[in-house]
Design an enzyme around this catalytic site. Structure first.
Site, PDB file in Angstrom:
ATOM      1  N   SER A 151       0.849  -1.196   0.000  1.00 16.80           N
ATOM      2  CA  SER A 151       0.000   0.000   0.000  1.00 16.80           C
ATOM      3  C   SER A 151       0.880   1.240   0.000  1.00 16.80           C
ATOM      4  CB  SER A 151      -0.866  -0.018   1.266  1.00 16.80           C
ATOM      5  OG  SER A 151      -1.403   1.262   1.521  1.00 16.80           O
ATOM      6  N   TYR A 164      -2.681  -0.486   9.895  1.00 17.80           N
ATOM      7  CA  TYR A 164      -2.651  -0.907   8.496  1.00 17.80           C
ATOM      8  C   TYR A 164      -1.324  -0.517   7.849  1.00 17.80           C
ATOM      9  CZ  TYR A 164      -4.148  -1.254   3.575  1.00 17.80           C
ATOM     10  OH  TYR A 164      -4.257  -1.573   2.247  1.00 17.80           O
TER      11      TYR A 164
END
Ligand code: NAP
Length: 259
Positions: A151, A164
């Site tokens: 990500s 995350y």
């Protein structure tokens, strides 16, 4: 045709076996289709059977070889059981794609241990355990490909990166550790880094047209990502063509990260 045999020599996945976690939806679904169309026999792993059977049905209808394993990858036992079942379908995999992920991002001050544990279990531990299960065999056979999906938050914090972002940053480090261990034996380990891609993972954000447009404007291409955008990069990383590419983070983000 000369060009066909040249391209096939570089990119064909004929005879290869791939395991794709999260292969029933979004980016994982598109990568599954791409690897299968390039010749690999693909086993997809996720929880929901209807999506799994639908995906495998679509692939086999297209003449591809595919199978599914229903498993919850958020526990160590779940991962171990899934790995054994996945290897039963077509044999030990040559290619492992870790796309299953969870995106829980409460404000940092409210981030509790439950969210932390759930995030680390699926986003980081499952890829680690699957790597430990399949990586040594790939190295022994002299060919392997491990591909993680990370990500933008692996590289910079924004919109409450929280646990995350930590999990994705660590996943990029895991790819480098795996690359260090197994690249001398023909096993490359890399990550694909998406920008914003409209999938069920970010359904809430996708339903806000202003935010979606603002994210598109941050790219250079002028649009957000589509799952299909990952097909070419995934086939490249899974193929012989990428044998000298390892430990890398490859951004498939329309220029989001450099704008
Ligand atoms: N979409 C984006 O904008 C974006 C951006 C950056 C990074 N990513 C990363 O890209 C990857 C794929 O995301 P996506 O957007 O394609 O998401 P998605 O469409 O929601 O797909 C997630 C997949 O993971 C599976 N999964 C979720 N929890 C699981 C569990 N506990 N055990 C086993 N399988 C599980 C889901 O199936 P079941 O629900 O049936 O289990 C589904 O197949 C993720 O790692 C995500 O962090 C996405």
């Amino acid at each position: 045709m000369i060009s066909h045999s040249y391209l096939s020599e570089l990119f064909s996945l004929d005879g290869r076996v791939a395991v794709v976690t999260g292969g029933s939806s979004g980016i994982g679904r598109a990568i599954t289709g791409a690897l299968a169309q390039a010749g690999a026999s693909v086993v997809i792993v996720a929880r929901k059977e209807p999506e799994l059977t639908a995906t495998v049905g679509e692939l086999t209808a297209d003449g591809c070889r595919a199978a599914w394993v229903s498993a919850d990858l958020s526990s160590r036992d779940g991962v171990r059981a899934a790995a054994e079942q996945a290897a039963e379908a077509f044999g030990e995999p040559d290619i492992l794609v870790n796309s299953a992920g969870v995106n829980l991002r409460p404000p940092m001050g409210e981030l509790g241990e439950e969210v932390w544990d759930a995030t680390m279990a699926l986003n980081l531990e499952a890829p680690y355990l699957l790597g430990q299960r399949f990586g040594p065999g790939m190295a022994e056979r002299g060919f392997g490909r491990i591909i993680h999906i990370t990500s933008q938050q692996a590289h910079r914090a924004f919109v409450q990166s929280g646990a995350y972002g930590v999990s994705k940053g660590a996943l990029e480090s895991l790819a480098r550790s795996q690359a260090e261990a197994w690249s001398p034996h023909g096993v490359t380990c890399n990550t694909l880094v998406p920008g914003f891609v409209m999938t069920p993972l970010n359904a809430r954000l996708s339903s806000d047209p202003e935010k979606v447009a603002a994210l598109a404007a941050r790219t250079m291409v002028g649009r957000n990502g589509l799952p299909e955008d990952f097909a070419g990069a995934a086939v490249f990383l899974a193929s012989r063509a990428s044998s000298f590419v390892t430990g890398q983070a490859i951004f498939v983000d329309g220029g989001f990260s450099v704008h």
